[in-house]
Write a protein that holds these residues in place. Structure first.
Motif, PDB file in Angstrom:
ATOM      1  N   VAL A 201       0.790  -1.162  -0.043  1.00 21.45           N
ATOM      2  CA  VAL A 201       0.013  -0.007   0.095  1.00 21.45           C
ATOM      3  C   VAL A 201       0.963   1.276   0.193  1.00 21.45           C
ATOM      4  N   GLY A 202       1.925   1.271   0.605  1.00 23.27           N
ATOM      5  CA  GLY A 202       2.824   2.515   0.739  1.00 23.27           C
ATOM      6  C   GLY A 202       3.571   2.747  -0.400  1.00 23.27           C
ATOM      7  N   THR A 203       3.522   1.671  -1.439  1.00 20.56           N
ATOM      8  CA  THR A 203       4.210   1.986  -2.682  1.00 20.56           C
ATOM      9  C   THR A 203       2.956   2.300  -3.909  1.00 20.56           C
ATOM     10  N   ILE A 204       2.080   2.005  -3.864  1.00 17.56           N
ATOM     11  CA  ILE A 204       0.699   2.088  -4.591  1.00 17.56           C
ATOM     12  C   ILE A 204       0.165   3.325  -4.381  1.00 17.56           C
ATOM     13  N   MET A 205      -0.004   3.701  -3.161  1.00 21.48           N
ATOM     14  CA  MET A 205      -0.957   4.995  -3.039  1.00 21.48           C
ATOM     15  C   MET A 205      -0.263   6.142  -3.432  1.00 21.48           C
ATOM     16  N   PRO A 206       1.241   6.315  -3.195  1.00 21.36           N
ATOM     17  CA  PRO A 206       2.116   7.536  -3.890  1.00 21.36           C
ATOM     18  C   PRO A 206       1.899   7.726  -5.244  1.00 21.36           C
ATOM     19  N   LEU A 207       1.956   6.443  -5.867  1.00 17.95           N
ATOM     20  CA  LEU A 207       2.118   6.281  -7.253  1.00 17.95           C
ATOM     21  C   LEU A 207       0.729   6.812  -7.753  1.00 17.95           C
ATOM     22  N   PHE A 208      -0.305   6.394  -7.115  1.00 19.27           N
ATOM     23  CA  PHE A 208      -1.634   6.984  -7.872  1.00 19.27           C
ATOM     24  C   PHE A 208      -1.673   8.504  -7.326  1.00 19.27           C
ATOM     25  N   GLY A 209      -1.170   8.971  -6.310  1.00 19.50           N
ATOM     26  CA  GLY A 209      -1.206  10.572  -6.170  1.00 19.50           C
ATOM     27  C   GLY A 209      -0.252  11.152  -7.361  1.00 19.50           C
ATOM     28  N   CYS A 210       0.906  10.678  -7.573  1.00 19.12           N
ATOM     29  CA  CYS A 210       1.760  11.185  -8.885  1.00 19.12           C
ATOM     30  C   CYS A 210       0.795  11.108  -9.939  1.00 19.12           C
ATOM     31  N   MET A 211       0.133  10.038 -10.205  1.00 20.55           N
ATOM     32  CA  MET A 211      -0.618   9.953 -11.647  1.00 20.55           C
ATOM     33  C   MET A 211      -1.894  11.077 -11.680  1.00 20.55           C
ATOM     34  N   VAL A 212      -2.431  11.304 -10.480  1.00 18.18           N
ATOM     35  CA  VAL A 212      -3.467  12.190 -10.554  1.00 18.18           C
ATOM     36  C   VAL A 212      -2.774  13.489 -10.686  1.00 18.18           C
ATOM     37  N   SER A 213      -1.690  13.952 -10.106  1.00 19.88           N
ATOM     38  CA  SER A 213      -1.175  15.213 -10.068  1.00 19.88           C
ATOM     39  C   SER A 213      -0.677  15.438 -11.738  1.00 19.88           C
ATOM     40  N   SER A 214      -0.283  14.330 -12.167  1.00 19.88           N
ATOM     41  CA  SER A 214       0.420  14.536 -13.610  1.00 19.88           C
ATOM     42  C   SER A 214      -0.956  14.800 -14.752  1.00 19.88           C
ATOM     43  N   ALA A 215      -2.006  13.974 -14.259  1.00 21.41           N
ATOM     44  CA  ALA A 215      -3.073  14.169 -15.025  1.00 21.41           C
ATOM     45  C   ALA A 215      -3.818  15.320 -15.104  1.00 21.41           C
TER      46      ALA A 215
ATOM     47  N   LEU B 201      -2.218  18.129 -14.391  1.00 24.25           N
ATOM     48  CA  LEU B 201      -1.506  19.246 -15.205  1.00 24.25           C
ATOM     49  C   LEU B 201      -2.095  19.193 -16.607  1.00 24.25           C
ATOM     50  N   LYS B 202      -2.232  18.208 -17.133  1.00 21.84           N
ATOM     51  CA  LYS B 202      -2.805  18.397 -18.494  1.00 21.84           C
ATOM     52  C   LYS B 202      -4.279  18.891 -18.597  1.00 21.84           C
ATOM     53  N   ILE B 203      -5.144  18.540 -17.329  1.00 17.39           N
ATOM     54  CA  ILE B 203      -6.466  18.913 -17.835  1.00 17.39           C
ATOM     55  C   ILE B 203      -6.647  20.336 -17.203  1.00 17.39           C
ATOM     56  N   TYR B 204      -5.995  21.019 -16.431  1.00 13.32           N
ATOM     57  CA  TYR B 204      -6.193  22.219 -15.785  1.00 13.32           C
ATOM     58  C   TYR B 204      -5.019  23.128 -16.031  1.00 13.32           C
ATOM     59  N   GLY B 205      -3.835  22.511 -16.544  1.00 15.84           N
ATOM     60  CA  GLY B 205      -2.585  23.368 -16.576  1.00 15.84           C
ATOM     61  C   GLY B 205      -1.849  23.493 -15.543  1.00 15.84           C
ATOM     62  N   GLU B 206      -2.141  22.915 -14.291  1.00 18.65           N
ATOM     63  CA  GLU B 206      -1.136  22.847 -12.997  1.00 18.65           C
ATOM     64  C   GLU B 206      -1.433  21.575 -12.336  1.00 18.65           C
ATOM     65  N   ALA B 207      -0.517  21.242 -11.891  1.00 19.96           N
ATOM     66  CA  ALA B 207      -0.549  19.964 -11.080  1.00 19.96           C
ATOM     67  C   ALA B 207      -1.049  20.043  -9.506  1.00 19.96           C
ATOM     68  N   ILE B 208      -2.084  19.499  -9.338  1.00 19.48           N
ATOM     69  CA  ILE B 208      -2.814  19.630  -8.134  1.00 19.48           C
ATOM     70  C   ILE B 208      -2.736  18.283  -7.346  1.00 19.48           C
ATOM     71  N   TRP B 209      -2.107  18.372  -6.347  1.00 17.68           N
ATOM     72  CA  TRP B 209      -1.663  17.286  -5.462  1.00 17.68           C
ATOM     73  C   TRP B 209      -2.593  17.074  -4.414  1.00 17.68           C
TER      74      TRP B 209
ATOM     75  N   PRO C 106      -6.200  16.638  -2.519  1.00 12.06           N
ATOM     76  CA  PRO C 106      -7.382  16.407  -3.032  1.00 12.06           C
ATOM     77  C   PRO C 106      -8.404  17.249  -2.578  1.00 12.06           C
ATOM     78  N   PRO C 107      -8.321  17.893  -1.424  1.00 13.56           N
ATOM     79  CA  PRO C 107      -9.610  19.084  -1.306  1.00 13.56           C
ATOM     80  C   PRO C 107      -9.388  20.065  -2.135  1.00 13.56           C
ATOM     81  N   VAL C 108      -8.271  20.500  -2.674  1.00 14.01           N
ATOM     82  CA  VAL C 108      -7.998  21.590  -3.420  1.00 14.01           C
ATOM     83  C   VAL C 108      -8.330  20.995  -4.710  1.00 14.01           C
ATOM     84  N   LEU C 109      -8.331  19.668  -5.155  1.00 12.50           N
ATOM     85  CA  LEU C 109      -8.854  19.342  -6.523  1.00 12.50           C
ATOM     86  C   LEU C 109     -10.413  19.342  -6.592  1.00 12.50           C
ATOM     87  N   ILE C 110     -11.011  19.012  -5.524  1.00 13.15           N
ATOM     88  CA  ILE C 110     -12.592  18.943  -5.258  1.00 13.15           C
ATOM     89  C   ILE C 110     -13.262  20.414  -5.496  1.00 13.15           C
ATOM     90  N   VAL C 111     -12.328  21.486  -4.789  1.00 16.36           N
ATOM     91  CA  VAL C 111     -12.842  22.654  -5.168  1.00 16.36           C
ATOM     92  C   VAL C 111     -12.540  23.393  -6.732  1.00 16.36           C
TER      93      VAL C 111
END
Length: 356
Positions: free
Chosen positions: A90-104, A106-114, A116-121
Motif C-alpha cells: 500500500v505504501g508504494t501503490i498509494m503514492p503512485l496513484f497520487g503522482c498519476m492524478v497530479s500529472s493528469a 497538469l494536462k487537464i487544468y494546466g497545473e499539477a494539483i496534489w 485532494p480537497p483543492v482538486l475537489i474545489v
C-alpha cells in the motif's frame, strides 16, 4: 469492523478520483512522456536519497506506534504480514496513484494539483452542475472518512496510550486521546498543507527524530537484550525494578538519541528556512536523515551499554507472572509457568482463538 469499512470507503474514493483523472486526461499526463532535466550524477543521487528519506518519513510515525496494534495479534507472525502489506504494498501503490492524478491534472487544468480537497474545489469552480456536485460530495465524504481513520489509528490512539502510560493516575486512553487532539490543534496542522514543498519538508523532518529512536529500540531489544525482558518490571515504577534506571530515566538512551539527531538539525533548519546559509556538505546529511540517525544512535547506544551496562540486562522473570506463555514456551525460555491450572486455561483459550 468499523475501521475496515472506513478503509474500504477510502480506497473506493481514491480509485474513483484516479479513474476520473486518467479518463479526463486520456492517460497519465506528461509524467511518463516528458524529458528529464539534465543533472549530474551527484545531483541525481542526492535527489533520490532525498526522495527515499521523504517516503520513510511518511511511515516513520506508524513504525514507532506499531506495538500499540501488533500486541493484539493472535499469533506472532500475524503482525508481519500486516506491516508488509501496509508499508510495502500500500505504501508504494498509494503514492503512485497520487503522482498519476497530479500529472493528469497538469494536462487537464494546466497545473499539477496534489491536494485532494483543492482538486475537489477546482472541480466545482470549472463545472458546477449536478454531476460535479455529486462527485464532489462523495469524494469529500470519502476524504473525511480517510482523515478520521488516520486520526484515530495513527494519532489519537497512539497518543492516548503514551499519555496514559506517563500519567496513569490521571489519564486513560480516551482522555489521553482528547489531550492529544487539543495539543494537535494548537500546532495548526493545516499550515503544513500550504504547499507541496512545505508538506514534504515536514514529512522528511520526521526522520530526523524517529530514525534515532528506531535505532535505539532495535539495538536495545534485538542486540543488547536478545529479546529477553523481565515483564514484571515493565509495569511498576519502584526503584528496585531493573528498568527504573536513574529516577526512571535511562541516560544512555537519551545520549544516544541526541547524538543521532544533532548532526541532522542544521539541514532540517535550512529546509524550513532556506535563507539560512549552510555548507552544502552539512546540508546533504539531511537527505539521509533516517539512515544516518538510525546508525549513529544504534552504535552510540550499543557502545554506552557495553561500557556502562545497566542492571539486569537480558534478565527474565523466573515464572510466567502474566500467563503470557504456554508451559512449553516458558520452559524453553528458561522459566516456569505460574501454575499448571492457569497454564491449562491459557492453552485452552489459545485453541479457542485458533478455532474462532
Amino acid at each position: 469492523m468499523a475501521m475496515a469499512v472506513m478503509n474500504i470507503l477510502t480506497l473506493v474514493t481514491i480509485l474513483g478520483i484516479l479513474i476520473w483523472a486518467l479518463t479526463a486526461a486520456h492517460g497519465v499526463g506528461p509524467m511518463l512522456s516528458q524529458s528529464a532535466n539534465s543533472v549530474t550524477s551527484s545531483q541525481l543521487g542526492w535527489s533520490m536519497l532525498s526522495g527515499i528519506n521523504a517516503v520513510i518519513g511518511t511511515v516513520a510515525p506508524a513504525l514507532m506506534s506499531q506495538p500499540d496494534f501488533s500486541r493484539f495479534a493472535r499469533r506472532e507472525k500475524d503482525q508481519v504480514w500486516g506491516q508488509a502489506v501496509a508499508f510495502i504494498v500500500v505504501g508504494t501503490i498509494m503514492p503512485l496513484f497520487g503522482c498519476m492524478v497530479s500529472s493528469a491534472t497538469l494536462k487537464i487544468y494546466g497545473e499539477a494539483i496534489w491536494n485532494p480537497p483543492v482538486l475537489i474545489v477546482v472541480w466545482l469552480s470549472h463545472k458546477y452542475d449536478s454531476a460535479t456536485r455529486a462527485a464532489a460530495a462523495f469524494a469529500g465524504i470519502g476524504m473525511t472518512i480517510s482523515q478520521l481513520a488516520v486520526l484515530v489509528v495513527d494519532n489519537a490512539y497512539s497518543v492516548g496510550i503514551d499519555l496514559c502510560g506517563l500519567f496513569p493516575a490521571f489519564l486513560n486512553i480516551r482522555r489521553g486521546s482528547y489531550v492529544g487532539l487539543v495539543l494537535g490543534m494548537a500546532f495548526c496542522p493545516w499550515e503544513l498543507l500550504s504547499s507541496a514543498a512545505v508538506f514534504l519538508s515536514v514529512i522528511s523532518g520526521f526522520t530526523v527524530f524517529f530514525g534515532p529512536i528506531c535505532g535505539i529500540q532495535i539495538c536495545d531489544y534485538w542486540v543488547l537484550r536478545r529479546q529477553r525482558l523481565r515483564l514484571s518490571d515493565l509495569y511498576h515504577i519502584r526503584s528496585e525494578g531493573i528498568y527504573y534506571y536513574f529516577h526512571g530515566l535511562n541516560w544512555r538512551s537519551l545520549v544516544a538519541w541526541v547524538t543521532g539527531w544533532a548532526p541532522l538539525l542544521p539541514g532540517f533548519i535550512q529546509t524550513v528556512q532556506p535563507a539560512i546559509p549552510l555548507q552544502t556538505s552539512i546540508a546533504k546529511l539531511y537527505n539521509v536523515a533516517f539512515v544516518l540517525g538510525f546508525t549513529i544512535s544504534f552504535v552510540v547506544h550499543l557502545g554506552l551499554n557495553l561500557i556502562f551496562p545497566p542492571p539486569g540486562l537480558g534478565e527474565i522473570d523466573d515464572t510466567d507472572v502474566f500467563l503470557t506463555f504456554t508451559r512449553g514456551e516458558a520452559e524453553a525460555l528458561g522459566g516456569q509457568a505460574e501454575s499448571s491450572a492457569h497454564t491449562e486455561i491459557i492453552e485452552v483459550g489459545r485453541e479457542e482463538l485458533k478455532m474462532a
